[in-house]
Design an enzyme around this catalytic site. Structure first.
Site, short mmCIF file in Angstrom:
data_model
loop_
_atom_site.label_atom_id
_atom_site.label_comp_id
_atom_site.label_asym_id
_atom_site.label_seq_id
_atom_site.Cartn_x
_atom_site.Cartn_y
_atom_site.Cartn_z
N HIS A 1 1.08 -1.39 0.04
CA HIS A 1 0.07 -0.08 0.24
C HIS A 1 0.90 1.30 -0.02
O HIS A 1 0.65 2.10 -0.73
CB HIS A 1 -0.97 0.04 1.26
CG HIS A 1 -1.80 1.28 1.54
ND1 HIS A 1 -3.32 1.23 1.04
CD2 HIS A 1 -1.56 2.39 1.84
CE1 HIS A 1 -3.74 2.42 1.31
NE2 HIS A 1 -2.70 3.05 1.69
N GLU A 2 1.69 1.32 0.88
CA GLU A 2 2.61 2.55 1.09
C GLU A 2 3.46 2.74 -0.13
O GLU A 2 3.78 3.88 -0.72
CB GLU A 2 3.36 2.70 2.30
CG GLU A 2 2.75 2.52 3.68
CD GLU A 2 1.58 3.51 3.64
OE1 GLU A 2 1.71 4.62 2.86
OE2 GLU A 2 0.57 3.35 4.17
N HIS B 1 1.78 4.41 -3.00
CA HIS B 1 1.86 5.86 -2.65
C HIS B 1 3.11 6.32 -3.05
O HIS B 1 3.22 7.35 -3.97
CB HIS B 1 1.78 6.52 -1.32
CG HIS B 1 0.23 6.23 -0.72
ND1 HIS B 1 -0.78 6.77 -1.29
CD2 HIS B 1 -0.46 5.62 0.43
CE1 HIS B 1 -1.95 6.82 -0.64
NE2 HIS B 1 -1.59 5.93 0.48
N HIS C 1 3.56 6.72 -6.88
CA HIS C 1 2.73 7.78 -7.32
C HIS C 1 3.74 9.16 -7.12
O HIS C 1 3.68 9.69 -8.28
CB HIS C 1 1.57 7.91 -6.59
CG HIS C 1 0.51 8.83 -7.14
ND1 HIS C 1 -0.64 9.03 -6.55
CD2 HIS C 1 0.27 9.22 -8.59
CE1 HIS C 1 -1.55 9.98 -7.29
NE2 HIS C 1 -0.89 9.90 -8.65
#
Ligand SMILES: [Zn+2]
Length: 672
Positions: free
Chosen positions: A461-462, A465, A468
């Site tokens: 998940h991290e 980010h 991105h």
């Protein structure tokens, strides 16, 4: 002597940074920025190159100086640093409010838009549109008295929110549980027990010591056979910073919550919104409060009956009515019995080095970039490592600091934050650098950190980010990476990444038994995948409870009246919850996401983004999870474009249509 916060090195010089550097550096940069701005505006600077570019540059400089300070305050907290950090908060807020309220700057940006809008590239135009929108939201054209009041409200809000966080941190650090009778630890994983032993030794005590951190709380709730121990931990956790529980009244956030809600409501009113919820939506992908409430209630309609069935089944399994501190424990038992797979049994299959190597392979196969460790890079703690992201041909693309283990004085949870933003403007260039932070159980002895599959999902998940931020191709920091991305779309790349950690094609890459090196056996893999839909209804209504509570709290606030925090929560629970917490539960008092983080009237974004990410991953399910063409489109339409374009347009460009809710329901096993 040079202030390390003011140098132009590509990465922060962590070992050199001291609390004493913080305030002088920030004051100096703020002074310099103010002078630059005045000379630009008074010198009649016009156009993108003359006005906007220099302003982007000076913001970038300030962000680079402040980023390591905020980061260290979160992960290496000390009294000196906290004082320095807090001294700067009002300075920065005042500065940003001043900028946001600068009428001449607003007019100058409008002139750039009028004169060059047609010629600018889309990311430049989006940057200007965002800036002009934010000027409007900051009440730039307000009469002087209201404008001044707005500034005061925002400054006060920043300070009160920081105090909210400190109270939570202090209340968390203040509590720990000593154990002298080993029987009380029955059921707890051996890593937790060993860590408790180490903690006791470090404190010069016999027996075991369980500090109140997230891994311990999670372990006790899920595994401790002793109901009194679970209840004690639960009470300590859900009463943090409140007038209840073991430290009742000592760091009570109740008055701060009322103050925060009142200040937000006043700020929204001052700039012409009926509520803070409306104000929040002005910058989001969703536009109307009704749209958000309808979306949440639609999901509640589908998931609550499922959640009720699941809870009834769980109580039947336990053979008695269940309390909040029983739910995790019996769920784990039932899951283990039905699916014969426990998070703890999986740990040996997910040693951190293997998971990390597998994650990097996934990223390389999808996007063609490589991730290379740079062990010589100066870091702020021996547990922290630095990595570069490079193109196939070796061209550097960005980098990240990886800080994965729980330790004292480190904020709980997991997050990605910007260390350096990407910037490319005539002569100036900087590559994006991220902080990736988790709170995993640290290695014990010479055994590596062993992750639960949930931890693996957190890491993916991290990292989503992080990609991105780090793979952005946008040249202007204000709309590069996650900057300028609406909150309700910002979780798309992160939740999208989680999908990979569930797949047959990926699990062999990220698992290898710590003793034997065997990947996760196929039958365990199938059971693990079965856990994804296990109690999906209960998990969904829990998220909906938080989201509806947050949104209604901000949408329905009435000035002058009581803040109705407890009442709203009770009403929301009547509407969606299936597990009724005990009367002493003061969960809102430590709900940092909405009271001190960026999710105020925006917690719904998690579910909103789940719809986007499930639907986006659907494209990979259709074409193959490592399909390069699909990955290239995802990279080109979404990851590389950051906030430089409308989130809905970007999604439609990638998917060929607007997002649909069914892929998420299918993924959760909730489809009718
Ligand atoms: Zn996230």
């Amino acid at each position: 002597m040079t202030n390390p916060l003011l140098t132009d090195s590509p990465l922060p010089d962590f070992p050199a940074i001291e609390a004493a550097h913080v305030e002088p550096a920030i004051r100096q940069l703020l002074d310099r920025n103010r002078r630059t701005l005045v000379s630009l505006l008074e010198g009649g600077a016009e156009g993108w190159d003359g006005l906007v570019a220099p302003i982007e540059r000076m913001h970038h400089r300030l962000a680079r100086a402040w980023s390591p300070v905020g980061h260290l305050n979160g992960v290496m907290n000390s009294d000196e640093l906290r004082t320095a950090y807090n001294a700067c908060l009002p300075l920065l807020t005042a500065y940003h409010t001043e900028l946001a309220q600068n009428e001449r700057l607003c007019a100058a940006y409008q002139r750039v838009m009028d004169a060059e809008g047609e010629r600018l590239d889309p990311s430049q135009r989006k940057l200007l549109e965002n800036a002009l929108r934010d000027f409007r939201l900051a009440g730039v054209s307000l009469p002087a008295d209201r404008k001044q009041r707005f500034g005061q409200v925002m400054e006060k809000l920043a300070t009160v929110q920081a105090r909210f966080d400190e109270n939570v941190l202090d209340a968390t650090n203040a509590w720990s549980r000593e154990v002298s009778d080993e029987a009380e630890l029955a059921g707890l994983p051996s890593t937790t027990v060993q860590r408790a032993r180490q903690a006791a030794e470090a404190a010069g005590k016999a027996g075991w010591l369980l500090p109140l951190d997230a891994p311990n709380y999670q372990a006790v709730m899920t595994h401790a056979e002793s109901e009194p121990l679970r209840r004690e931990f639960y009470e300590a956790w859900v009463t943090r910073a409140s007038e209840q529980g073991p430290h009742a009244g000592q760091w009570d956030n109740t008055p701060l919550m009322a103050e925060i809600l009142a200040l937000r409501h006043e700020a929204a009113n001052l700039v012409g919104f009926a509520s803070f919820a409306e104000y929040s939506l002005a910058t989001k992908m969703a536009h109307e409060p009704a749209e958000v409430l309808e979306f949440l209630r639609e999901l509640a309609r589908v998931s609550r009956p499922a959640a009720q069935r699941e809870f009834a089944e769980l109580e039947k399994f336990a053979g008695r009515p269940l309390q909040s501190w029983d739910v995790g424990f019996y769920s784990e038992r039932m899951k283990r019995e039905r699916l014969d797979v426990s998070e703890e049994a999986l740990r040996p299959y997910f040693p951190l080095p293997r998971v990390l190597a597998g994650l990097f392979t996934v990223v390389t196969r999808l996007y063609g970039v490589r991730i290379v460790g740079r062990p010589d890079t100066a870091v702020y703690h021996p547990d922290v490592r630095y990595f570069d992201i490079v193109e196939r041909d070796g061209t550097p693309r960005g980098g990240f600091f990886l800080d994965l283990y729980a330790r004292p004085k480190k904020r709980g949870g997991a997050w990605m934050d910007e260390c350096v933003g990407r910037m490319r403007m005539s002569g100036d260039q900087s590559l994006p650098v991220a902080y990736l932070v988790c709170n995993f159980t640290p290695p014990v002895g010479d055994q590596p950190s062993l992750l639960t599959h949930h931890d693996v999902l957190t890491l993916f998940h991290e990292f989503g980010h992080g990609l991105h931020h780090m793979l952005t191709r946008v040249d202007y920091p204000s709309v590069a990476g996650i900057n300028g991305v609406p909150w309700d779309a910002v979780e798309l790349p992160s939740q999208f990444m989680e999908n990979f950690a569930w797949r047959d094609e990926v699990l062999p890459l990220i698992s290898a038994h710590v003793g034997t090196g065997e990947p996760l056996p196929v039958e365990m893999l199938k059971k693990l995948q079965g856990t994804r839909t296990f109690q999906a209804g209960m998990q969904t209504v829990r998220q909906l409870e938080f989201a509806l509570f947050d949104f209604r709290l901000h949408a329905e606030y009435q000035p002058g009246g009581p803040p109705r925090v407890a009442e709203t929560l009770a009403e929301v629970r009547d509407e969606v919850a299936v597990v009724r917490p005990p009367a002493f539960n003061r969960f809102p008092n430590s709900f940092q996401h909405i009271f001190s983080g960026g999710y105020a009237a925006g917690y719904y974004s998690y579910k909103w983004a789940e719809v986007l990410s499930a639907d986006a991953f659907g494209a990979f399910e259709e074409h193959g999870v490592f399909d390069r063409a699909t990955a290239r489109r995802f990279l080109g339409s979404i990851l590389e474009r950051g906030g430089s374009r409308d989130a809905m347009e970007a999604f439609v460009e990638f998917r060929g249509r607007k997002p649909e809710i069914e892929p998420l329901l299918r993924q959760m096993g909730l489809a009718a």
